[in-house]
Design an enzyme around this catalytic site. Structure first.
Site, mmCIF file in Angstrom:
data_model
loop_
_atom_site.group_PDB
_atom_site.id
_atom_site.type_symbol
_atom_site.label_atom_id
_atom_site.label_comp_id
_atom_site.label_asym_id
_atom_site.label_seq_id
_atom_site.Cartn_x
_atom_site.Cartn_y
_atom_site.Cartn_z
ATOM 1 N N SER A 149 5.011 -7.017 -1.716
ATOM 2 C CA SER A 149 5.212 -6.423 -3.043
ATOM 3 C C SER A 149 5.514 -7.498 -4.081
ATOM 4 O O SER A 149 4.668 -8.326 -4.366
ATOM 5 C CB SER A 149 6.299 -5.366 -2.952
ATOM 6 O OG SER A 149 6.326 -4.581 -4.109
ATOM 7 N N ASP A 226 0.162 4.153 -0.153
ATOM 8 C CA ASP A 226 1.257 3.509 -0.882
ATOM 9 C C ASP A 226 1.394 4.145 -2.270
ATOM 10 O O ASP A 226 0.474 4.127 -3.077
ATOM 11 C CB ASP A 226 0.933 1.999 -0.993
ATOM 12 C CG ASP A 226 2.057 1.181 -1.582
ATOM 13 O OD1 ASP A 226 2.853 1.725 -2.383
ATOM 14 O OD2 ASP A 226 2.131 -0.007 -1.251
ATOM 15 N N HIS A 260 4.393 1.953 1.541
ATOM 16 C CA HIS A 260 4.890 0.695 1.010
ATOM 17 C C HIS A 260 6.037 0.123 1.822
ATOM 18 O O HIS A 260 6.558 -0.935 1.507
ATOM 19 C CB HIS A 260 5.350 0.916 -0.451
ATOM 20 C CG HIS A 260 5.437 -0.340 -1.267
ATOM 21 N ND1 HIS A 260 4.325 -1.028 -1.691
ATOM 22 C CD2 HIS A 260 6.517 -1.015 -1.726
ATOM 23 C CE1 HIS A 260 4.714 -2.088 -2.404
ATOM 24 N NE2 HIS A 260 6.045 -2.117 -2.435
#
Lengths: 282, 657
Positions: A149, A226, A260
């Protein structure tokens, strides 16, 4: 530079340790997790730097990602720093989860009140390697970088901005084009000011479009389910387009069903470590 | 029965070729020598280890007399089973070693003894055959003698009968003649008597008138009768005619008993292995009797499938050769062909009966290696060839020689008794080999075929032309394929069960070895292809990657971008690739059940399939649109191939959409 050991646990034949030190760049005490594989007892090992995402500390990766097994098998030291300076008592640092504490964005802030402490870019690319190389049996030529991320964004920009420094790079659900997404815009305007030109220096898509240096081989995994992908925070298509244009080799895998979370990282971390090992152990 | 007595008692000789020179005076003496030389000595029988060529039975081996010598096996002193005394003095540990050593020695001795037993059995077999032949031949001699004398007796008996009959006839004839004469005389006598009585009666007649009437005719009768002169000569002679008996033929018959008879039939040997060439045969025979022989005549003719061998009236012509020795080389023959041979022996008296017919076979022609059907990988090579002989051969021998980097050849390894026209040979990687094939039959092995070079670097295979879709044309060297622009009408395309019918595809012929294989494919950036692996029986009317019997990487060109799919069972993960590969490396690892794809120019790993292959797979190639594709073979896989691909279980693509 003194490293004080905070914890040590035997893991996969090696040791998962956590250290604390006084960072000169960040002007505060910083914790850093270091995994030493069995090979490190006798030989120098390459180093894999892991940059975590928003809200994480040095703990998330070492407790949730399951990286130690692969690191042990390939004889790689894994270094996982914290995601921002801590305990600096800057006003507003804890206001949001996506800016300030736990959201360093791996930039060198130019704006007050952040510029004194929030120099994560230099910390990661300069201070940390010096510290690690001085204290552990490392091969200083063999470094690679990865992250998730925000950390994915960090890994990509560190590699693109330092051609040849990192032998391998990969990312999990990275923020590919921060200047185009809400997260990036919020962070950059806070750390770097309103001049968008200064933002470009920390945007992987922009950096890719003007990259020149030794050939990279980028592996990116992205969960299809995600929520942030669908929320247009990650924007991988932009990076892919830029890399296609610039002929930067990328293999981007859209993994169906994955989100995620660290469950996603856990699922593919071995692939990534193998990818890195190909270059680190070459 | 003491073998020695058999040998001396009956004066059995094996007539060797050196001996039989047709010179009869010599034969007796020379035979004597031969006998003495050949006889086993009076002491222990000793087995001679036979040479490989004479191992299969040579009961009448004229070249060597090995089969007639027999040596017993005597273990030499260094093979003693018991441990030497000094070593047993040492501690406990040596006992086991000694035990092992003696075990080994015992095993060795046992093996040798077993071999000797086999030799002994062979030898006994030989003797038995010789014994039977001698019995046979002497039986024939006896018969001949009996016949001869019988003939003489019969002839004499016949003559006697004839003579006796003639004699009897003669006697009868004479007696009959005399008897007839006697009867004649009797009749005359009667007639005379009759007249006299008539005359007397007449004389006594008182009647003078009657008397005068009858007297004149009666006197006339008497006068006439008196005039007749009786024939008093004997009809037959008194002498006895004694014709000479013609016994000349009996004489010749008696004489011929003393003449040397025509020889008995020789015995023709069975074919010796490895004595033939593709165009000639070496034939041997022997004579197991006392007969003298001036020369032999060997007859031969080819055995054809459609003419029964026993029928000598039809069929191919018989050729013959006259030789003085008991062996002969016959040339000018066809390879891998059967010939029927028989031999007669001739001396001054005549020709012996023909020997039994033996069938010999010439050595085959060398086979021809089919280069386009051979494949290899670092650990093995699969060689295929064809026989090039009209008749079947017994087996094949494959020879391989490793050639060093300096061109030097190493040791030749042979693989014998290969039953079919293909062989999978284990080799070592990174070397070069020369491979030859020979065809083998009873006559021996053929010449070597042409050499075939194998390089165990990388994997080498050829495209299976008979699987190619009709629109796909293969280049001359067999490694490039083209899908042309021209639209072929459906009628011009010939399909069969083996060709791909929808997907313009072709299979490769990968060596069936469960190791690691690597090959590369070269394309243009805009070539739309499918490359990967498939099972041999993948459906020919399916698209590569569309079924669970094939795995492939597919490149699709859309107006906006390049699209890459990794298909199996019609499903592909979503993968974006930024640099379009033009040289793709495929790595197949049966053990780990993986198929990986790489961009060779960048050394970039693209994708890996995880699949446990149930059968052997073949490389498959297809062009979805007109274009070209080249296969690169014999390339060594990059060293870091193992590390390059991920080993995650989550990449399993065996899911149907």
């Amino acid at each position: 530079m003194a490293l004080a050991q905070v914890s040590s646990n035997k893991c996969s034949g090696g040791y998962q340790k956590v250290f604390e030190h006084d960072s000169t760049e960040l002007k505060c005490k910083m914790k850093v997790a270091v995994y030493l594989p069995p090979k490190a007892e006798n030989e120098k090992c390459p180093v894999f730097y892991w940059l975590s995402g928003l809200t994480c500390t040095e703990q998330n990766f070492i407790t949730k990602a399951g990286s130690q097994q692969a690191a042990s098998e390939h004889g790689i030291i894994i270094v996982a720093p914290d995601t921002s300076p801590r305990g600096c008592n800057i006003e507003g640092e804890d206001e949001s989860w996506d800016f300030g504490t736990g959201a360093g964005f791996y930039v060198n802030a130019t704006q007050e009140p952040w510029k004194t402490n929030y120099c994560m870019y230099t910390y990661v690319t300069e201070e940390l390697p010096r510290l690690i190389n001085a204290n552990f049996p490392t091969d200083p030529e063999k470094m690679s970088i990865s992250g998730h991320s925000m950390g994915g964004h960090g890994a990509l920009i560190c590699a693109l901005k330092n051609p040849g420094k990192y032998k391998a790079v990969s990312a999990f659900a990275p923020i590919c084009n921060p200047i185009q997404c809400a997260w990036g815009q919020k962070a950059f305007s806070g750390y770097l000011g309103e001049d968008k030109k200064t933002w470009e220096a920390y945007d992987a898509t922009v950096l890719a479009a003007s990259y020149s240096g030794p050939q990279l081989d980028i592996l990116i995994d992205q969960g299809r389910d995600d929520q942030f992908l669908s929320a247009s925070q990650l924007l991988p298509d932009n990076l892919i387009a830029a890399c296609s244009e610039k002929k930067i080799p990328v293999v981007f895998r859209l993994q169906p069903g994955y989100d995620h979370s660290y469950f996603f990282i856990y699922s593919f971390i071995t692939d990534h470590i193998k990818h890195h090992a190909k270059f680190l152990n070459a | 029965m003491d073998l020695y007595e058999v040998f001396t008692g009956s004066r059995l000789d094996v007539i060797t070729e050196e001996v039989l020179s047709g010179d009869e005076e010599h034969q007796e003496e020379v035979k004597e020598d031969e006998v003495n030389r050949d006889l086993p000595t009076k002491e222990a029988f000793v087995v001679v280890s036979e040479k490989a060529e004479t191992r299969t039975f040579q009961r009448f081996s004229t070249d060597t007399n090995d089969s007639l010598r027999f040596e017993a096996y005597v273990p030499s002193s260094d093979e003693e089973g018991t441990p030497s005394p000094d070593s047993s003095v040492d501690g406990h540990d040596d006992v086991f070693e000694e035990h092992k050593k003696s075990e080994n020695k015992v095993n060795n001795i046992r093996t040798k003894l077993e071999e000797k037993v086999v030799e002994m059995e062979n030898f006994a077999g030989h003797l038995e055959e010789i014994f039977l032949t001698v019995e046979d031949n002497f039986g024939r001699q006896e018969q001949h003698l009996e016949q001869h004398y019988n003939d003489v007796l019969q002839t004499l008996s016949q003559r006697y009968d004839e003579r006796a009959a003639a004699l009897g006839e003669e006697k009868k004839r004479r007696l009959e003649a005399l008897y007839t004469q006697l009867l004649g005389c009797g009749r005359t006598l009667d007639a005379s008597k009759d007249l006299i009585e008539t005359a007397q009666e007449l004389y006594r007649t008182e009647d003078k008138r009657l008397f005068l009437q009858a007297v004149m005719p009666t006197m006339k009768r008497i006068e006439e009768f008196a005039k007749e002169k009786p024939d008093l000569t004997l009809v037959t002679t008194l002498e006895f005619d004694r014709p000479l008996a013609n016994l000349s033929d009996v004489k010749t018959m008696m004489d011929s008993i003393n003449i040397v008879p025509a020889p008995s039939a020789p015995v023709i040997n069975p074919q010796v292995s490895n004595s033939a060439t593709p165009t000639s045969l070496r034939v041997c025979w022997s004579l197991f009797s006392d007969d003298s022989v001036e020369y032999y005549e060997l007859y031969y003719r080819p055995v054809l499938e459609d003419t029964p061998a026993a029928d000598s009236t039809k069929g191919p012509d018989v050729s013959n050769v006259k030789v003085k020795e008991t062996h002969c080389s016959v040339g000018d023959l066809l390879p891998n062909a059967q010939y029927e041979l028989w031999v007669t022996a001739t001396n001054t008296t005549g020709i012996s009966p023909a020997s039994e017919k033996a069938v010999y076979m010439t050595v085959p022609s060398p086979p021809f290696i089919r280069q386009r059907e051979c494949s290899s990988c670092p650990e093995a090579a699969l060689i295929r060839w064809e026989s090039r002989n009209t008749n079947p051969v017994d087996s094949y021998t494959v020879e391989l020689i490793e050639t060093g980097t300096d061109g030097q050849s190493g040791v030749t390894e042979s693989i014998v008794a290969v039953p079919t026209c293909e062989s999978l040979i284990q080799l070592q990687s990174g070397r070069q080999y020369l491979i030859y094939v020979r065809a083998v039959n009873i006559g021996g092995p053929s010449e070597r075929s042409e050499a075939f070079t194998v390089s165990t670097t990388g994997t080498i295979f050829h495209l299976q032309q008979d699987t190619a879709h009709p629109c796909l044309s293969i280049s001359e060297d067999g490694f490039s394929m083209f899908y042309g622009d021209e639209e072929l009408p459906l009628s011009a395309m010939t399909f069969d069960d083996n060709t791909f019918a929808r997907c313009v595809a072709v299979l490769g012929d990968l060596i069936p070895v469960r190791g690691r294989h690597y090959w590369e494919v070269e394309v243009e950036e805009d070539t739309e292809y499918r490359i990967g692996v498939a099972y041999e029986d993948t459906q020919r009317n399916s698209y590569l990657g569309g079924t669970n019997t094939s795995w492939c990487m597919r490149h699709v060109l859309t107006p906006s971008r390049h699209k890459y799919e990794f298909l199996h069972s019609g499903w592909s993960p979503d993968i974006r690739i930024t640099v379009n590969p033009v040289r793709i490396g495929l790595s197949l690892n049966y053990e780990r059940g993986i198929l990986s794809f790489f961009n060779v120019d960048l050394e970039q790993h693209l994708h890996t399939f995880y699949c446990s292959f149930l059968h052997y797979v073949h490389p498959c190639f297809a062009l979805d649109n007109p274009g070209a594709l080249t296969v690169r073979n014999g390339v060594a896989a990059p060293d870091d191939l193992d590390q390059g691909f991920p080993n995650s279980e989550y990449h399993n693509t065996a899911r149907l959409t």
